[in-house]
Design a protein around this motif. Structure first.
Motif, mmCIF file in Angstrom:
data_model
loop_
_atom_site.group_PDB
_atom_site.id
_atom_site.type_symbol
_atom_site.label_atom_id
_atom_site.label_comp_id
_atom_site.label_asym_id
_atom_site.label_seq_id
_atom_site.Cartn_x
_atom_site.Cartn_y
_atom_site.Cartn_z
ATOM 1 N N GLY A 126 30.883 45.591 45.964
ATOM 2 C CA GLY A 126 30.048 44.996 44.920
ATOM 3 C C GLY A 126 30.646 43.698 44.415
ATOM 4 O O GLY A 126 29.934 42.708 44.196
ATOM 5 N N LEU A 127 31.972 43.680 44.229
ATOM 6 C CA LEU A 127 32.649 42.473 43.743
ATOM 7 C C LEU A 127 32.461 41.335 44.741
ATOM 8 O O LEU A 127 32.104 40.210 44.383
ATOM 9 N N GLU A 128 32.690 41.664 46.011
ATOM 10 C CA GLU A 128 32.574 40.623 47.032
ATOM 11 C C GLU A 128 31.117 40.178 47.194
ATOM 12 O O GLU A 128 30.838 38.986 47.333
ATOM 13 N N VAL A 149 30.139 40.974 35.947
ATOM 14 C CA VAL A 149 31.038 41.899 35.259
ATOM 15 C C VAL A 149 31.466 43.036 36.183
ATOM 16 O O VAL A 149 30.623 43.748 36.726
ATOM 17 N N ASP A 150 32.767 43.197 36.341
ATOM 18 C CA ASP A 150 33.305 44.353 37.061
ATOM 19 C C ASP A 150 33.479 45.487 36.046
ATOM 20 O O ASP A 150 34.407 45.478 35.246
ATOM 21 N N SER A 151 32.549 46.435 36.104
ATOM 22 C CA SER A 151 32.643 47.585 35.199
ATOM 23 C C SER A 151 32.956 48.854 35.988
ATOM 24 O O SER A 151 32.654 49.965 35.555
ATOM 25 N N ASP A 187 40.139 46.598 32.861
ATOM 26 C CA ASP A 187 41.026 46.216 33.971
ATOM 27 C C ASP A 187 42.042 47.343 34.161
ATOM 28 O O ASP A 187 43.023 47.467 33.423
ATOM 29 N N THR A 188 41.797 48.147 35.155
ATOM 30 C CA THR A 188 42.454 49.448 35.325
ATOM 31 C C THR A 188 43.982 49.449 35.417
ATOM 32 O O THR A 188 44.600 50.372 34.891
ATOM 33 N N PRO A 189 44.621 48.485 36.079
ATOM 34 C CA PRO A 189 46.087 48.562 36.181
ATOM 35 C C PRO A 189 46.817 48.583 34.831
ATOM 36 O O PRO A 189 47.950 49.052 34.735
ATOM 37 N N GLU A 207 32.671 51.089 49.173
ATOM 38 C CA GLU A 207 33.425 51.369 47.944
ATOM 39 C C GLU A 207 33.340 50.158 46.993
ATOM 40 O O GLU A 207 33.045 49.045 47.423
ATOM 41 N N GLY A 208 33.616 50.383 45.710
ATOM 42 C CA GLY A 208 33.492 49.399 44.632
ATOM 43 C C GLY A 208 33.759 47.937 44.960
ATOM 44 O O GLY A 208 33.063 47.043 44.478
ATOM 45 N N ILE A 209 34.761 47.676 45.740
ATOM 46 C CA ILE A 209 35.117 46.294 46.086
ATOM 47 C C ILE A 209 33.942 45.559 46.742
ATOM 48 O O ILE A 209 33.778 44.359 46.569
HETATM 49 C C1 LIG Z 1 38.753 50.885 41.207
HETATM 50 C C2 LIG Z 1 38.358 49.547 40.828
HETATM 51 C C3 LIG Z 1 37.679 48.727 41.713
HETATM 52 C C4 LIG Z 1 37.419 49.162 43.109
HETATM 53 O O1 LIG Z 1 38.566 48.909 43.847
HETATM 54 P P1 LIG Z 1 39.536 49.848 44.666
HETATM 55 O O2 LIG Z 1 40.886 49.326 44.337
HETATM 56 O O3 LIG Z 1 39.186 49.627 46.085
HETATM 57 O O4 LIG Z 1 39.349 51.271 44.231
HETATM 58 C C5 LIG Z 1 37.273 47.479 41.268
HETATM 59 N N1 LIG Z 1 37.527 47.077 40.003
HETATM 60 C C6 LIG Z 1 38.183 47.846 39.120
HETATM 61 C C7 LIG Z 1 38.442 47.342 37.741
HETATM 62 C C8 LIG Z 1 38.612 49.114 39.518
HETATM 63 O O5 LIG Z 1 39.266 49.898 38.656
#
Ligand SMILES: *Cc1c(COP(=O)(O)O)cnc(C)c1O
Length: 380
Positions: free
Chosen positions: A66-68, A164-166, A139-141, A62-64
């Motif tokens: 890629g970040l790591e 870049v986290d897209s 930044d989703t939150p 899952e997406g994380i």
């Molecule tokens: C969803 C998301 C991720 C992936 O993370 P999860 O919380 O595991 O879904 C990474 N970065 C952003 C900005 C996200 O919205």
């Protein structure tokens, strides 16, 4: 468990043809060279959508992941890394940087607006000794969108690599990886792409590859080591067994986007997001952000006497519908409407605005008029 209506900013809804793609009979992904071609063509579609000639890899996780993987592959002990922080995920990069021995230098700014490029420029004039910088596209939150078109070329001017986290923006927002000189872009299958969760997408520039090659120390770990992908196509060999069904469904989701046209997909997100914001404002709602509104998610401040958690519980119980609050300190303060991917469609947004309108009023909020009518007024 499977009959709920979901309006989260990811994982988002998955179209029928993407769901079905996952059940297609498969070959052996380790030894069948036809699968290597298929994987490569899926990566190429992704590259086309994000406008890059760089290599794109699809990783199983899952997406994380890629970040790591980006931080694991670039960071050496005591490397200075600029962590641009105007949101929860932005700040989160600090953990990945330090985990791999780097020194994270935070550029922390208000979570209510986009990064001010001139302010960043003034900061960089004084201090620019960084191996790479991390920044979140959306930044989703809180839903804040950063202007990568200015920020990434600025960082490159100082020879700082850009990560870049897209994950939550890709496909719903314009993303010109090559024009904007982005060294690594990270995406996920489950947000605006609207495939199931489980895959990360990473694009890697020549500069980033050289940086990984010229390390003095070895990359820690295997799964997060991006150099293991370098020759997969020439060797016709994957570092580990690829989740073939996940990749087939991702390929179908990318086909859906290409059939609509990348520009049209972005436009669809933009129209829905704009009308949603205008409707909420005229209704009497308070948007969390002051600037940097994204196309993929809208954060609404929920009055204390109602509470975001209470509101989402009410919506879940009365309407069998799941909608998100936020993370960290915002968990009970913000409601987030995820209008990304398959959720950025008229029927979906009208459904959720209608429910939101009724629920807010049931819980004592004095909204002006009907959210759906207001949305229609602004939907152009
Ligand atoms: C969803 C998301 C991720 C992936 O993370 P999860 O919380 O595991 O879904 C990474 N970065 C952003 C900005 C996200 O919205």
């Amino acid at each position: 468990m499977n009959n709920k209506n979901v309006y989260m900013p990811g994982p988002s809804n998955v179209r029928e043809n993407v769901r079905q793609a996952r059940s297609i009979k498969t070959t052996n992904p380790d030894v069948d060279v036809d699968f290597v071609e298929f994987y490569k063509s899926t990566c190429d579609k992704m590259a086309k959508i994000i406008n890059t000639k760089n290599d794109v890899y699809i990783l199983s996780g899952e997406g994380i992941l890629g970040l790591e993987a980006a931080c694991a592959s670039l960071t050496e002990k005591n490397d200075r890394v600029l962590v641009i922080d105007n949101g929860v995920f932005g700040k989160g990069f600090e953990d990945f940087v330090t985990m791999y021995g780097g020194e994270a230098v935070l550029f922390s700014k208000s979570y209510k607006k986009a990064i001010d490029v001139e302010e960043l420029e003034r900061f960089l004039e004084k201090d620019h000794d960084f191996k790479y910088a991390t920044i979140v596209h959306c930044d989703t939150p809180t839903g804040v969108l950063n202007d990568l078109s200015k920020i990434c070329p600025l960082l490159k001017k100082y020879n700082i690599l850009t990560v870049v986290d897209s994950v939550a923006a890709m496909v719903g927002e314009k993303l010109l990886v090559d024009d904007w000189q982005i060294d690594m872009v990270l995406g996920g299958s489950q947000k605006a792409i609207s495939a199931q969760p489980g895959l990360s997408i990473v694009s890697v520039s020549e500069d980033a590859k050289n940086s990984m090659k010229n390390r003095k120390s070895k990359i820690i770990g295997f799964y997060c080591n991006l150099t293991i992908w370098e020759d997969y196509y020439e060797q016709k060999y994957f570092p580990y067994t690829m989740p073939i069904s996940d990749i087939i469904s991702l390929d179908r989701a990318l086909e859906n986007i290409l059939e609509e046209g990348t520009e049209n997909t972005i436009k669809r997100h933009e129209r829905i997001a704009k009308a949603t914001r205008e409707a909420l404002k005229e209704y009497g709602g308070e948007l969390f952000l002051n600037s940097g509104y994204s196309n993929t998610v809208t954060a609404l401040v929920i009055p204390e006497n109602i509470g975001a958690l209470n509101l989402t519980k009410y919506i879940r119980e009365k309407y069998n519908t799941i909608i998100g609050t936020s993370l960290g300190e915002y968990v009970d303060k913000l409601l987030r409407i995820g209008h990304m991917g398959e959720n950025a469609k008229l029927d979906k947004i009208i459904y959720i605005l209608d429910i939101l309108d009724n629920s807010l009023k049931d819980l004592g909020f004095q909204g002006n008029g009907s959210l759906v009518s207001l949305f229609n007024k602004y939907y152009k």
